[in-house]
Design a protein around this motif. Structure first.
Motif, short mmCIF file in Angstrom:
data_model
loop_
_atom_site.label_atom_id
_atom_site.label_comp_id
_atom_site.label_asym_id
_atom_site.label_seq_id
_atom_site.Cartn_x
_atom_site.Cartn_y
_atom_site.Cartn_z
N GLU A 1 0.69 -1.55 0.08
CA GLU A 1 0.28 0.22 -0.41
C GLU A 1 0.81 1.25 -0.31
O GLU A 1 0.16 2.24 -0.75
CB GLU A 1 -1.09 0.35 1.17
N ILE A 2 1.50 1.45 0.66
CA ILE A 2 2.67 2.59 1.00
C ILE A 2 3.48 2.86 -0.19
O ILE A 2 3.18 3.52 -1.00
CB ILE A 2 3.62 2.23 2.20
N TYR A 3 4.33 1.70 -1.16
CA TYR A 3 4.52 1.92 -2.50
C TYR A 3 3.42 1.80 -3.10
O TYR A 3 3.67 2.95 -4.04
CB TYR A 3 5.48 0.31 -2.91
N ALA A 4 2.46 1.74 -3.46
CA ALA A 4 1.04 1.78 -4.28
C ALA A 4 0.70 3.47 -4.30
O ALA A 4 1.27 3.59 -5.12
CB ALA A 4 0.11 1.29 -4.36
N LYS A 5 0.78 4.03 -2.71
CA LYS A 5 0.98 5.00 -2.79
C LYS A 5 1.94 5.96 -3.21
O LYS A 5 1.98 7.49 -3.91
CB LYS A 5 0.44 5.52 -1.75
N ALA A 6 3.47 5.67 -2.86
CA ALA A 6 3.93 6.47 -3.67
C ALA A 6 4.70 6.90 -4.38
O ALA A 6 4.97 7.54 -5.42
CB ALA A 6 4.97 5.88 -3.30
N GLU A 7 3.55 5.82 -6.05
CA GLU A 7 4.25 6.01 -6.91
C GLU A 7 2.79 6.12 -8.17
O GLU A 7 2.83 6.58 -9.43
CB GLU A 7 4.23 4.66 -7.80
N GLN A 8 1.83 7.09 -6.79
CA GLN A 8 0.21 7.44 -7.98
C GLN A 8 0.86 8.68 -8.39
O GLN A 8 1.41 9.25 -7.63
CB GLN A 8 -0.39 7.99 -6.51
N ILE A 9 -0.18 9.22 -10.03
CA ILE A 9 0.48 10.63 -10.47
C ILE A 9 -0.61 11.36 -10.48
O ILE A 9 -2.02 10.47 -10.14
CB ILE A 9 0.49 10.14 -11.99
N THR A 10 0.85 11.75 -9.47
CA THR A 10 -1.31 12.93 -8.52
C THR A 10 -0.49 14.34 -8.74
O THR A 10 0.71 15.06 -9.56
CB THR A 10 -0.47 12.97 -6.46
N CYS A 11 -1.54 15.80 -8.62
CA CYS A 11 -0.82 16.82 -9.50
C CYS A 11 0.74 17.08 -8.25
O CYS A 11 1.06 17.85 -8.57
CB CYS A 11 -1.63 17.92 -8.84
N GLU A 12 0.64 16.60 -6.54
CA GLU A 12 2.16 17.03 -6.25
C GLU A 12 2.93 16.52 -6.83
O GLU A 12 4.25 17.26 -7.45
CB GLU A 12 1.17 16.31 -4.48
N SER A 13 3.03 15.27 -7.20
CA SER A 13 3.75 14.20 -7.75
C SER A 13 4.48 14.91 -9.60
O SER A 13 5.69 15.12 -9.34
CB SER A 13 3.74 12.68 -8.27
N VAL A 14 3.50 15.35 -10.36
CA VAL A 14 3.80 16.00 -11.26
C VAL A 14 4.26 17.34 -11.38
O VAL A 14 5.31 17.24 -11.47
CB VAL A 14 1.63 16.56 -12.08
N PHE A 15 4.15 17.80 -10.15
CA PHE A 15 4.62 19.44 -9.48
C PHE A 15 6.60 19.31 -9.35
O PHE A 15 7.14 19.93 -9.71
CB PHE A 15 3.99 20.64 -8.80
N GLU A 16 6.40 17.80 -8.46
CA GLU A 16 7.99 17.78 -8.45
C GLU A 16 8.05 17.38 -8.87
O GLU A 16 9.49 18.13 -9.42
CB GLU A 16 7.01 16.26 -7.23
N ASN A 17 7.64 16.89 -10.58
CA ASN A 17 8.66 16.09 -11.00
C ASN A 17 9.25 17.84 -11.75
O ASN A 17 10.06 17.81 -12.72
CB ASN A 17 7.67 15.54 -12.03
N VAL A 18 8.47 18.13 -12.26
CA VAL A 18 8.00 19.39 -13.44
C VAL A 18 9.72 20.34 -12.52
O VAL A 18 10.39 20.95 -13.20
CB VAL A 18 7.48 20.62 -13.73
N ILE A 19 9.09 20.75 -10.97
CA ILE A 19 9.92 21.81 -10.55
C ILE A 19 11.93 20.68 -10.62
O ILE A 19 12.68 21.86 -10.89
CB ILE A 19 9.43 21.84 -9.26
N GLY A 20 11.58 20.05 -10.37
CA GLY A 20 13.02 18.77 -10.07
C GLY A 20 14.05 19.31 -12.30
O GLY A 20 14.47 19.73 -11.73
N PHE A 21 13.11 18.56 -13.25
CA PHE A 21 13.45 19.18 -14.16
C PHE A 21 14.04 20.31 -14.21
O PHE A 21 14.92 20.56 -15.24
CB PHE A 21 12.43 18.72 -14.88
N PHE A 22 13.22 21.33 -13.91
CA PHE A 22 13.82 23.37 -14.41
C PHE A 22 14.59 22.96 -13.29
O PHE A 22 14.97 24.19 -13.53
CB PHE A 22 12.25 23.78 -14.63
N SER A 23 14.86 22.69 -12.57
CA SER A 23 16.86 23.23 -11.92
C SER A 23 16.78 21.99 -11.63
O SER A 23 17.70 21.88 -11.09
CB SER A 23 15.48 23.39 -10.16
N CYS A 24 16.91 20.93 -12.47
CA CYS A 24 17.87 20.52 -12.85
C CYS A 24 18.16 19.01 -11.64
O CYS A 24 19.15 18.86 -11.11
CB CYS A 24 19.62 20.54 -13.05
N TYR A 25 17.43 19.25 -11.48
CA TYR A 25 17.21 18.15 -9.74
C TYR A 25 17.84 18.87 -9.21
O TYR A 25 18.00 17.97 -8.13
CB TYR A 25 17.58 16.73 -10.28
N LEU A 26 17.89 19.51 -8.97
CA LEU A 26 18.51 20.81 -7.22
C LEU A 26 17.85 20.69 -6.52
O LEU A 26 17.78 21.11 -4.92
CB LEU A 26 19.59 22.23 -7.68
#
Length: 116
Positions: A31-56
């Motif tokens: 259950e914890i792993y399934a929740k971690a891998e869910q695509i949510t607005c938060e996870s999308v935002f985190e990935n966009v921020i990560g990408f544009f900051s070169c993951y800094l």
């Protein structure tokens, strides 16, 4: 790819652990792993921020997936203390094995005696 471990008690552990308790622990991990891998607005935002900051951004922000991995680590530590260690077993965090397996090691009582 979703991380999902089998809840069936391995034959090597039958008689050492309760099958229902083992299934409950593994279900909670799944259950914890399934929740971690869910695509949510938060996870999308985190990935966009990560990408544009070169993951800094990972240096400043704890991302949802990292929080989930820490939750798994803490949960396994708790279950090792409550369930597995009293039965002479120890569960190694699956992240240490590339999320491929749940490794359960048998503990041995080693006594050291010194002789002069």
């Amino acid at each position: 790819m979703v991380v999902k471990f089998s809840t069936k008690l391995p034959p090597e552990l039958q008689g050492r652990l309760d099958a229902d308790e083992f299934a409950l622990i593994i279900t909670k991990l799944n259950e914890i792993y399934a929740k971690a891998e869910q695509i949510t607005c938060e996870s999308v935002f985190e990935n966009v921020i990560g990408f544009f900051s070169c993951y800094l951004a990972h240096l400043c922000i704890t991302f949802q997936y990292d929080k989930s991995l820490k939750l798994v680590s803490n949960y396994l530590k708790e279950q090792n203390e409550k369930v597995f260690i009293p039965h002479g077993l120890f569960v190694i965090d699956p992240i240490e094995r590339g999320l491929r397996v749940i490794e359960i090691s048998e503990l041995s009582n080693v006594t050291h005696s010194s002789s002069n």
